[in-house]
Motif scaffolding. Structure first.
Motif, PDB file in Angstrom:
ATOM      1  N   GLN A  98     -25.250 -49.381   1.631  1.00 29.07           N
ATOM      2  CA  GLN A  98     -26.489 -49.889   1.045  1.00 29.07           C
ATOM      3  C   GLN A  98     -26.742 -49.294  -0.338  1.00 29.07           C
ATOM      4  OE1 GLN A  98     -30.099 -50.320   3.265  1.00 29.07           O
ATOM      5  NE2 GLN A  98     -29.038 -50.265   5.243  1.00 29.07           N
ATOM      6  N   GLY A  99     -26.109 -48.195  -0.605  1.00 32.18           N
ATOM      7  CA  GLY A  99     -26.293 -47.485  -1.874  1.00 32.18           C
ATOM      8  C   GLY A  99     -25.888 -46.044  -1.671  1.00 32.18           C
ATOM      9  N   LEU A 100     -26.610 -45.112  -2.302  1.00 33.32           N
ATOM     10  CA  LEU A 100     -26.276 -43.692  -2.227  1.00 33.32           C
ATOM     11  C   LEU A 100     -27.520 -42.856  -1.984  1.00 33.32           C
ATOM     12  CD1 LEU A 100     -23.922 -43.380  -5.337  1.00 33.32           C
ATOM     13  CD2 LEU A 100     -23.212 -43.550  -2.939  1.00 33.32           C
ATOM     14  N   TYR A 101     -27.324 -41.769  -1.212  1.00 33.66           N
ATOM     15  CA  TYR A 101     -28.310 -40.714  -1.135  1.00 33.66           C
ATOM     16  C   TYR A 101     -27.871 -39.627  -2.117  1.00 33.66           C
ATOM     17  CZ  TYR A 101     -30.351 -42.593   3.211  1.00 33.66           C
ATOM     18  OH  TYR A 101     -30.980 -43.378   4.156  1.00 33.66           O
ATOM     19  N   ILE A 102     -28.743 -39.312  -3.060  1.00 32.81           N
ATOM     20  CA  ILE A 102     -28.410 -38.362  -4.119  1.00 32.81           C
ATOM     21  C   ILE A 102     -29.040 -37.011  -3.813  1.00 32.81           C
ATOM     22  CG2 ILE A 102     -28.512 -37.888  -6.585  1.00 32.81           C
ATOM     23  CD1 ILE A 102     -26.838 -40.344  -5.824  1.00 32.81           C
ATOM     24  N   GLY A 103     -28.211 -35.975  -3.782  1.00 36.57           N
ATOM     25  CA  GLY A 103     -28.699 -34.611  -3.596  1.00 36.57           C
ATOM     26  C   GLY A 103     -29.067 -33.990  -4.937  1.00 36.57           C
ATOM     27  N   ASP A 104     -28.756 -32.723  -5.101  1.00 37.94           N
ATOM     28  CA  ASP A 104     -29.149 -32.000  -6.309  1.00 37.94           C
ATOM     29  C   ASP A 104     -28.390 -32.492  -7.542  1.00 37.94           C
ATOM     30  OD1 ASP A 104     -30.812 -30.495  -4.744  1.00 37.94           O
ATOM     31  OD2 ASP A 104     -29.590 -28.676  -4.795  1.00 37.94           O
ATOM     32  N   ILE A 105     -29.116 -32.623  -8.634  1.00 40.28           N
ATOM     33  CA  ILE A 105     -28.507 -32.827  -9.950  1.00 40.28           C
ATOM     34  C   ILE A 105     -28.763 -31.546 -10.736  1.00 40.28           C
ATOM     35  CG2 ILE A 105     -28.288 -34.345 -11.942  1.00 40.28           C
ATOM     36  CD1 ILE A 105     -29.863 -36.478 -10.312  1.00 40.28           C
ATOM     37  N   SER A 106     -29.982 -31.394 -11.237  1.00 43.14           N
ATOM     38  CA  SER A 106     -30.342 -30.200 -11.998  1.00 43.14           C
ATOM     39  C   SER A 106     -31.852 -30.026 -11.985  1.00 43.14           C
ATOM     40  CB  SER A 106     -29.844 -30.327 -13.439  1.00 43.14           C
ATOM     41  OG  SER A 106     -30.031 -29.126 -14.164  1.00 43.14           O
ATOM     42  N   GLN A 107     -32.295 -28.865 -12.452  1.00 36.30           N
ATOM     43  CA  GLN A 107     -33.715 -28.615 -12.656  1.00 36.30           C
ATOM     44  C   GLN A 107     -34.170 -29.323 -13.935  1.00 36.30           C
ATOM     45  OE1 GLN A 107     -34.223 -24.201 -10.734  1.00 36.30           O
ATOM     46  NE2 GLN A 107     -33.191 -24.283 -12.706  1.00 36.30           N
ATOM     47  N   PRO A 108     -35.480 -29.419 -14.155  1.00 39.48           N
ATOM     48  CA  PRO A 108     -35.966 -30.138 -15.339  1.00 39.48           C
ATOM     49  C   PRO A 108     -35.426 -29.617 -16.667  1.00 39.48           C
ATOM     50  CG  PRO A 108     -37.763 -29.804 -13.796  1.00 39.48           C
ATOM     51  CD  PRO A 108     -36.602 -29.022 -13.265  1.00 39.48           C
ATOM     52  N   ARG A 109     -35.087 -28.329 -16.720  1.00 36.67           N
ATOM     53  CA  ARG A 109     -34.511 -27.791 -17.954  1.00 36.67           C
ATOM     54  C   ARG A 109     -33.154 -27.140 -17.697  1.00 36.67           C
ATOM     55  NH1 ARG A 109     -39.911 -26.275 -21.524  1.00 36.67           N
ATOM     56  NH2 ARG A 109     -41.264 -27.671 -20.359  1.00 36.67           N
ATOM     57  N   GLY A 110     -32.531 -27.578 -16.601  1.00 40.30           N
ATOM     58  CA  GLY A 110     -31.229 -27.015 -16.265  1.00 40.30           C
ATOM     59  C   GLY A 110     -31.348 -25.537 -15.947  1.00 40.30           C
ATOM     60  N   GLY A 111     -30.331 -24.799 -16.331  1.00 37.89           N
ATOM     61  CA  GLY A 111     -30.358 -23.354 -16.140  1.00 37.89           C
ATOM     62  C   GLY A 111     -30.056 -22.930 -14.713  1.00 37.89           C
ATOM     63  N   PRO A 112     -29.993 -21.611 -14.480  1.00 34.53           N
ATOM     64  CA  PRO A 112     -29.743 -21.090 -13.137  1.00 34.53           C
ATOM     65  C   PRO A 112     -30.851 -21.496 -12.171  1.00 34.53           C
ATOM     66  CG  PRO A 112     -29.434 -19.382 -14.806  1.00 34.53           C
ATOM     67  CD  PRO A 112     -30.081 -20.541 -15.494  1.00 34.53           C
ATOM     68  N   MET A 113     -30.461 -21.726 -10.916  1.00 38.30           N
ATOM     69  CA  MET A 113     -31.416 -22.151  -9.896  1.00 38.30           C
ATOM     70  C   MET A 113     -31.873 -20.983  -9.046  1.00 38.30           C
ATOM     71  SD  MET A 113     -29.952 -25.808  -8.561  1.00 38.30           S
ATOM     72  CE  MET A 113     -29.819 -27.211  -9.673  1.00 38.30           C
ATOM     73  N   LEU A 114     -33.083 -21.114  -8.514  1.00 34.05           N
ATOM     74  CA  LEU A 114     -33.625 -20.066  -7.653  1.00 34.05           C
ATOM     75  C   LEU A 114     -32.787 -19.878  -6.403  1.00 34.05           C
ATOM     76  CD1 LEU A 114     -37.434 -20.865  -7.928  1.00 34.05           C
ATOM     77  CD2 LEU A 114     -36.297 -18.792  -8.741  1.00 34.05           C
ATOM     78  N   THR A 115     -32.257 -20.955  -5.854  1.00 30.73           N
ATOM     79  CA  THR A 115     -31.431 -20.890  -4.649  1.00 30.73           C
ATOM     80  C   THR A 115     -30.264 -21.851  -4.802  1.00 30.73           C
ATOM     81  OG1 THR A 115     -32.723 -22.650  -3.562  1.00 30.73           O
ATOM     82  CG2 THR A 115     -33.389 -20.363  -3.155  1.00 30.73           C
ATOM     83  N   GLY A 116     -29.184 -21.531  -4.105  1.00 34.13           N
ATOM     84  CA  GLY A 116     -28.078 -22.475  -4.029  1.00 34.13           C
ATOM     85  C   GLY A 116     -27.058 -22.310  -5.131  1.00 34.13           C
ATOM     86  N   HIS A 117     -26.879 -23.350  -5.900  1.00 27.25           N
ATOM     87  CA  HIS A 117     -25.745 -23.511  -6.797  1.00 27.25           C
ATOM     88  C   HIS A 117     -25.636 -22.437  -7.880  1.00 27.25           C
ATOM     89  CE1 HIS A 117     -25.919 -27.551  -5.091  1.00 27.25           C
ATOM     90  NE2 HIS A 117     -27.182 -27.579  -5.440  1.00 27.25           N
ATOM     91  N   ALA A 118     -24.370 -22.137  -8.214  1.00 25.62           N
ATOM     92  CA  ALA A 118     -24.102 -21.365  -9.425  1.00 25.62           C
ATOM     93  C   ALA A 118     -23.961 -22.318 -10.613  1.00 25.62           C
ATOM     94  CB  ALA A 118     -22.828 -20.548  -9.263  1.00 25.62           C
ATOM     95  N   SER A 119     -23.539 -23.541 -10.340  1.00 24.47           N
ATOM     96  CA  SER A 119     -23.380 -24.528 -11.410  1.00 24.47           C
ATOM     97  C   SER A 119     -24.625 -25.413 -11.476  1.00 24.47           C
ATOM     98  CB  SER A 119     -22.104 -25.346 -11.180  1.00 24.47           C
ATOM     99  OG  SER A 119     -22.159 -26.046  -9.953  1.00 24.47           O
ATOM    100  N   HIS A 120     -24.473 -26.685 -11.817  1.00 22.54           N
ATOM    101  CA  HIS A 120     -25.606 -27.620 -11.950  1.00 22.54           C
ATOM    102  C   HIS A 120     -26.579 -27.184 -13.046  1.00 22.54           C
ATOM    103  CE1 HIS A 120     -25.117 -30.185  -8.214  1.00 22.54           C
ATOM    104  NE2 HIS A 120     -24.301 -29.182  -7.943  1.00 22.54           N
ATOM    105  N   GLN A 121     -26.102 -26.472 -14.048  1.00 23.79           N
ATOM    106  CA  GLN A 121     -27.004 -25.930 -15.063  1.00 23.79           C
ATOM    107  C   GLN A 121     -27.137 -26.805 -16.304  1.00 23.79           C
ATOM    108  OE1 GLN A 121     -26.743 -21.721 -15.886  1.00 23.79           O
ATOM    109  NE2 GLN A 121     -26.032 -21.237 -13.824  1.00 23.79           N
ATOM    110  N   LEU A 122     -26.252 -27.801 -16.450  1.00 27.35           N
ATOM    111  CA  LEU A 122     -26.250 -28.631 -17.653  1.00 27.35           C
ATOM    112  C   LEU A 122     -26.765 -30.042 -17.409  1.00 27.35           C
ATOM    113  CD1 LEU A 122     -22.786 -27.744 -19.265  1.00 27.35           C
ATOM    114  CD2 LEU A 122     -25.012 -26.675 -19.669  1.00 27.35           C
ATOM    115  N   GLY A 123     -27.119 -30.362 -16.158  1.00 31.79           N
ATOM    116  CA  GLY A 123     -27.510 -31.732 -15.861  1.00 31.79           C
ATOM    117  C   GLY A 123     -26.338 -32.685 -15.808  1.00 31.79           C
ATOM    118  N   LEU A 124     -25.123 -32.141 -15.616  1.00 33.65           N
ATOM    119  CA  LEU A 124     -23.909 -32.947 -15.573  1.00 33.65           C
ATOM    120  C   LEU A 124     -23.186 -32.827 -14.237  1.00 33.65           C
ATOM    121  CD1 LEU A 124     -22.588 -32.114 -19.164  1.00 33.65           C
ATOM    122  CD2 LEU A 124     -23.665 -34.256 -18.422  1.00 33.65           C
ATOM    123  N   ASP A 125     -23.799 -32.152 -13.263  1.00 28.74           N
ATOM    124  CA  ASP A 125     -23.256 -32.031 -11.903  1.00 28.74           C
ATOM    125  C   ASP A 125     -24.160 -32.814 -10.962  1.00 28.74           C
ATOM    126  OD1 ASP A 125     -21.004 -29.968 -12.046  1.00 28.74           O
ATOM    127  OD2 ASP A 125     -22.611 -28.882 -13.052  1.00 28.74           O
TER     128      ASP A 125
END
Length: 285
Positions: A98-125
Motif C-alpha cells: 500500500q506504500g511505506l511506513y517511515i521510521g526515523d529520518i532526522s531531528q529538525p536540525r539534524g545533529g546527534p540524537m538524544l537516544t538511538g542512532h549515531a548517524s541520521h545527523q544530516l537528514g540523509l538517512d
C-alpha cells in the motif's frame, strides 16, 4: 548574514560563556529543537558528526506513506530525502504494497540524537519498516504502539517467513535510485538477495550488511550536488559484496572470548558542539 558568519559569531559567544569542561552534550542542544533553522537546506559534516540547516518535514501522512513514532519528531530531512521517500513509496505501491511506513529520518536540525542512532545527523538517512502497511490511516496513538516485523531467524543466520519476493523487489528499487549511497540490512537479507537475484546485479553492491536492521532497512543518500559542507562516507568496495557478506553469518557470530585481564575500554566521550562543523552553531541559533 551568511551561515558561516553566523556560525563564527555563535562560536565566539560560546567560547566566552561556556568553559570547555562544562559544554553540554550536543545531543541535548539538538534534541531540544522543535523546528528547523531558517536557512537554505544544507547538510554540514558527516553522517555521524554533523547537522542540517533548512530541514523539510515529511508530512505525517501522504497518499503512499505514513511517518511513524511521531512523538520522536524525527520526520525531518534534507529536501532530497523527502523527495526520495515519496518516489520510493510510489514504487512500493507498484510492487503490491500500500506504500511505506517511515521510521526515523532526522531531528529538525539534524545533529546527534538524544537516544538511538549515531548517524541520521544530516537528514540523509532514512529508516523504512520491513512491515508492509495494512492501512495508511493510522492514528497518532496507533503509530506509537504498532511494531514492525523482523525478517531474520533467531539464530541470526537466515531470513524467516516474513521475508517475501516483494521485499526483494522493494530493496532492488530502493538501491537502484542514483541518489542512494548504500542501504544497510541484516546480513541474511543480503545473502538471500544475492542467492535469488537473476537479473542485473549491479545494485547489490549498495546493499550492505550491518548489525540489527532486521525490522527496518536504512537508506543512506549521497551528499546533494553542490553541498560542499557535506562529507561523503568512504566508497563502497568493488564487486557485489555477496561473498564478503558470508562473514556476517559465520565468523561474526563466533567471536573470540574477551581477555578477562584486559583493561576495560574507556567510555566514548559525548559529542559537544565544538566537535561538529562550525556551521552547526548557526544552525542552532
Amino acid at each position: 548574514m551568511s551561515i558561516l558568519k553566523s556560525a563564527a559569531l555563535a562560536l565566539a559567544v560560546l567560547s566566552f560563556t561556556t568553559p570547555a569542561q562544562a559544554a553540554p552534550p550536543a545531543k541535548q542542544l539538538f534534541g531540544a529543537m522543535s523546528g528547523p533553522s531558517e536557512h537554505a537546506p544544507a547538510p554540514f559534516g558527516s553522517y555521524s558528526r554533523g547537522c542540517l540547516a533548512g530541514a523539510e518535514q515529511l508530512p505525517e501522512t501522504g497518499p503512499t506513506w505514513q511517518a511513524m513514532r511521531l512523538s520522536r519528531n524525527r520526520n525531518w530531512g534534507h529536501p532530497e530525502a523527502i523527495d526520495y521517500i515519496k518516489r520510493l513509496s510510489i514504487l512500493a505501491k507498484r510492487i503490491g504494497w500500500q506504500g511505506l511506513y517511515i521510521g526515523d529520518i532526522s531531528q529538525p536540525r539534524g545533529g546527534p540524537m538524544l537516544t538511538g542512532h549515531a548517524s541520521h545527523q544530516l537528514g540523509l538517512d532514512i529508516d523504512i519498516w520491513m512491515k508492509p502497511p495494512e492501512r495508511l490511516d493510522l492514528t497518532r496513538d496507533e503509530r506509537e504502539s504498532l511494531s514492525s516485523i523482523s525478517v531474520r531467524t533467531p539464530d541470526l543466520r537466515n531470513v524467516n517467513g516474513n521475508w517475501t519476493p516483494s521485499h526483494h523487489a522493494l530493496l532492488r528499487a530502493a538501491a537502484s535510485d542514483p541518489a542512494v549511497a548504500r542501504i544497510f540490512v541484516t546480513a541474511p537479507v543480503k545473502l538471500r538477495m544475492c542467492a535469488d537475484e537473476t537479473g542485473d546485479r549491479a545494485y547489490l553492491r549498495k546493499i550492505r550488511p550491518w548489525w540489527g536492521h532486521h525490522y527496518h532497512f536504512h537508506v543512506r543518500l549521497n551528499c546533494p550536488a553542490g553541498q560542499r559542507g557535506c562529507v561523503e562516507q568512504d566508497p563502497i568496495p568493488p564487486g557485489d559484496g555477496c561473498e564478503d557478506a558470508i562473514w556476517w553469518v559465520t565468523d561474526a557470530l563466533e567471536p573470540q572470548k574477551p581477555d578477562p585481564n584486559a583493561p576495560k575500554p574507556k567510555p566514548k566521550p559525548e559529542l559537544t558542539l565544538a566537535d561538529l562543523p562550525q556551521q552547526c552553531a548557526a544552525v542552532l541559533r
